[in-house]
Scaffold this active site. Structure first.
Site, short mmCIF file in Angstrom:
data_model
loop_
_atom_site.label_atom_id
_atom_site.label_comp_id
_atom_site.label_asym_id
_atom_site.label_seq_id
_atom_site.Cartn_x
_atom_site.Cartn_y
_atom_site.Cartn_z
N LYS A 137 15.91 26.66 7.44
CA LYS A 137 14.91 25.70 6.95
C LYS A 137 13.76 25.36 7.91
O LYS A 137 12.63 25.77 7.70
CB LYS A 137 15.60 24.42 6.48
CG LYS A 137 16.39 24.64 5.19
CD LYS A 137 16.86 23.35 4.58
CE LYS A 137 17.32 23.55 3.14
NZ LYS A 137 18.74 23.82 2.96
N ASP A 156 27.11 25.91 10.04
CA ASP A 156 25.92 26.08 9.19
C ASP A 156 24.93 24.98 9.58
O ASP A 156 25.05 23.84 9.14
CB ASP A 156 26.32 25.99 7.72
CG ASP A 156 25.12 26.14 6.78
OD1 ASP A 156 23.96 26.02 7.26
OD2 ASP A 156 25.34 26.34 5.57
N PHE A 204 27.52 22.81 1.18
CA PHE A 204 26.50 23.66 0.56
C PHE A 204 26.13 24.77 1.53
O PHE A 204 25.75 24.50 2.67
CB PHE A 204 25.24 22.87 0.18
CG PHE A 204 24.24 23.73 -0.54
CD1 PHE A 204 24.39 24.01 -1.89
CD2 PHE A 204 23.17 24.31 0.13
CE1 PHE A 204 23.50 24.85 -2.58
CE2 PHE A 204 22.27 25.15 -0.54
CZ PHE A 204 22.43 25.42 -1.89
C1 LIG Z 1 19.49 24.79 2.25
C2 LIG Z 1 20.79 25.16 2.82
C3 LIG Z 1 21.29 26.47 2.70
C4 LIG Z 1 20.59 27.55 1.88
O1 LIG Z 1 19.37 27.90 2.42
P1 LIG Z 1 18.35 28.80 1.54
O2 LIG Z 1 17.20 29.05 2.48
O3 LIG Z 1 17.96 27.97 0.35
O4 LIG Z 1 19.06 30.03 1.15
C5 LIG Z 1 22.48 26.77 3.33
N1 LIG Z 1 23.15 25.85 4.04
C6 LIG Z 1 22.71 24.58 4.17
C7 LIG Z 1 23.50 23.61 4.98
C8 LIG Z 1 21.51 24.18 3.56
O5 LIG Z 1 21.10 22.92 3.67
#
Ligand SMILES: *Cc1c(COP(=O)(O)O)cnc(C)c1O
Length: 400
Positions: A245, A216, A129
Site C-alpha cells: 500500500k 503481512d 485480510f
Molecule cells: C490491502 C491489504 C492486502 C491486499 O493488498 P492489494 O494491494 O489490494 O492486493 C493484503 N493484506 C493487507 C493486510 C491489506 O491491508
C-alpha cells in the site's frame, strides 16, 4: 438494461476527484475534502508530493520498463534500502499486496517441502485480510469474501487473532504446519491491536517449532504505525514480511522481504513477475522510502496519531454511541455500539473522507503522514461533532 462497462465489484460513493494536494482532494465540482483515508493507507505522503512527482516524471521520461530478465539498478537500490531498514536479507517485488502475500505463501510451501513436509500448512487468523487472489482469499478470515469462490486453496488452518494458546494447541496437534501468517495490527477488520507481546510470543513459538513467522505489513508498513514496520516495536525480526500500500504512494508496487533460511528458498524459475519492481515503480518507491526516513515521518505518524486519538477521546467521552477510540500511529478507529455505515457518506458531505468497516461498526481513519496539526484538529472536530449529532438524534434520519 445495458450493463455498466466497469464490473460492479465496489459500491462507490458518488464523487470523483480531479486533483489533490497534500492531505486534500478536489472534486470535479471544485469542492475540497480532507483526505483521512489516503486511498486506504496508500498515499502516506499525501497527494502530488513533489519528491514522488519528480521521481516519476523524471523516470517516465527516461525508461519505464525493461524486464526482470535484465538487471534493474533502481530495483536493487530499493531492495538495499528496504533490507537495511528492516533487518531482512532480500526482497521479491510484485505489484500489489496480494502478490506480495502470494510470494510469502509460496516461500512457506517450498520451505515445508524442503523439510520433507508434503502438505505444508500455514496458520492464519480469524478476521484477517490478505487479498483477493485465490490463495490470499483462502488465507483471509472472512467467510462472506470467500463465499461463492469455493473450492478454496487448501493448506491453511485458522486460529483466533491475539490468542497464543490457540497457536500452541495447533502446534501440538498438526505436524504439517510450516508458518504463521499474521497482520501485526488487523486493518480491514477494524484496527484490531493485539497484546504488546503477541508478536514476540509468536516469534518464540516459530523458533521452537522451526516455523516461519510471516507478517503481512501491507497496511501497517511504510511508517504508518510509528516505526517503518510495525514489528519494529516488538523487538523481533520476522522470517518474511510483506508490504505494498504505502510503498509507492499510489504507484502500484508490492514487496516480499525474507531473512535467514526463508531468504534462500527461491531459485530461478520458482517465482516471477513481468512488471514487479520495474524502473518506474522502483523510482517512485525509492522516493517514498527516502522521504519517510529522511523526514522522520514514522515518528511524525506516532505523534500525530496520539494527538488525534486523544482529541477523539476527549471530545467523544460519554457519547453513548461510541464504544472505544483506539489507534496505533495513523491507524485510527472509532468503534460504535451499533452499525453506522452511512457515516462515510455524512462525513463526505462535511468535507472529510474516511471509511466504515468491521461490519459497519468501525469508523476507520488512515490519514497521510504529512497531515498538519491544524488539519488533524479539523478532522477530530468535524468527525466528533458528526458522531455526536448522529448519536443523539433519531439515527434513522440523522440531521447533518
Ligand atoms: C490491502 C491489504 C492486502 C491486499 O493488498 P492489494 O494491494 O489490494 O492486493 C493484503 N493484506 C493487507 C493486510 C491489506 O491491508
Amino acid at each position: 438494461m445495458a450493463l455498466e462497462p466497469v464490473m460492479k465489484t465496489y459500491n462507490r460513493l458518488s464523487v470523483a476527484f480531479e486533483r489533490g494536494e497534500g492531505a486534500w482532494l478536489y472534486d470535479t465540482d471544485g469542492n475540497k475534502y480532507l483526505d483521512a483515508l489516503s486511498g486506504i493507507a496508500v498515499t502516506g505522503l499525501g497527494h502530488a508530493h513533489p519528491a514522488v512527482t519528480h521521481a516519476i516524471s523524471e523516470q517516465a521520461a527516461r525508461l519505464i520498463h525493461t524486464s526482470n530478465l535484465y538487471s534493474i539498478p533502481l530495483q536493487e537500490q530499493l531492495a538495499e534500502r528496504l533490507t537495511r531498514i528492516s533487518g531482512m536479507d532480500n526482497v521479491f517485488f510484485g505489484n500489489s499486496g496480494a502478490e506480495a502475500n502470494e510470494a510469502a505463501i509460496k516461500i512457506a510451501r517450498r520451505y515445508g517441502h524442503s523439510k520433507g513436509i508434503d502438505l505444508p500448512t500455514i496458520i492464519v487468523m480469524e478476521n484477517s485480510f490478505h487479498g483477493r487472489t485465490m490463495a490470499t482469499l483462502s488465507a483471509t478470515g472472512n467467510r462472506s469474501a470467500q463465499a461463492g469462490f469455493e473450492p478454496l486453496v487448501a493448506g491453511f488452518v485458522r486460529a483466533p487473532f491475539n490468542d497464543v494458546d490457540a497457536i500452541r494447541t495447533i502446534a501440538a496437534n498438526n505436524p504439517n504446519v510450516v508458518a504463521i501468517l499474521v497482520e501485526p495490527i488487523q486493518g480491514e477488520s477494524g484496527v484490531m491491536i493485539p497484546a504488546d507481546d503477541y508478536l514476540a510470543q509468536l516469534r518464540d513459538i516459530c523458533d521452537e517449532q522451526d516455523w516461519l513467522l510471516m507478517l503481512d505489513e501491507v497496511q501497517t508498513g511504510n511508517g504508518r504505525t510509528g516505526t517503518y514496520f510495525a514489528y519494529q516495536q516488538s523487538g523481533i525480526v520476522p522470517d518474511v514480511v510483506t508490504t505494498a500500500k504505502g510503498l509507492g504512494n499510489g504507484m502500484p508496487i508490492g514487496a516480499c522481504l525474507a531473512s535467514g533460511n526463508a531468504a534462500k528458498v527461491f531459485v530461478p524459475g520458482n517465482h516471477g513477475s513481468t512488471f514487479g519492481g520495474n524502473p518506474l515503480a522502483s523510482a517512485a518507491a525509492l522516493a517514498v522510502v527516502d522521504t519517510i526516513c529522511n523526514e522522520g515521518l514514522a515518528e511524525r505518524a506516532k505523534q500525530l496519531g496520539e494527538r488525534i486519538v486523544n482529541g477523539f477521546r476527549e471530545q467523544l467521552s460519554g457519547a453513548e454511541y461510541v464504544k472505544e477510540v483506539r489507534g496505533r500511529g495513523l491507524m485510527i478507529a472509532i468503534e460504535l455500539t451499533e452499525a453506522g455505515t452511512e457515516l462515510a457518506v455524512l462525513a463526505k458531505v462535511k468535507g472529510v473522507l474516511l471509511n466504515v468497516t468491521g461490519g459497519g461498526k468501525i469508523v476507520r481513519m488512515l490519514p497521510p503522514l504529512i497531515m498538519s496539526d491544524t488539519e488533524a484538529d479539523l478532522l477530530v472536530n468535524t468527525i466528533s461533532k458528526l458522531i455526536k449529532i448522529y448519536s443523539a438524534d433519531d439515527r434513522a434520519k440523522p440531521r447533518v
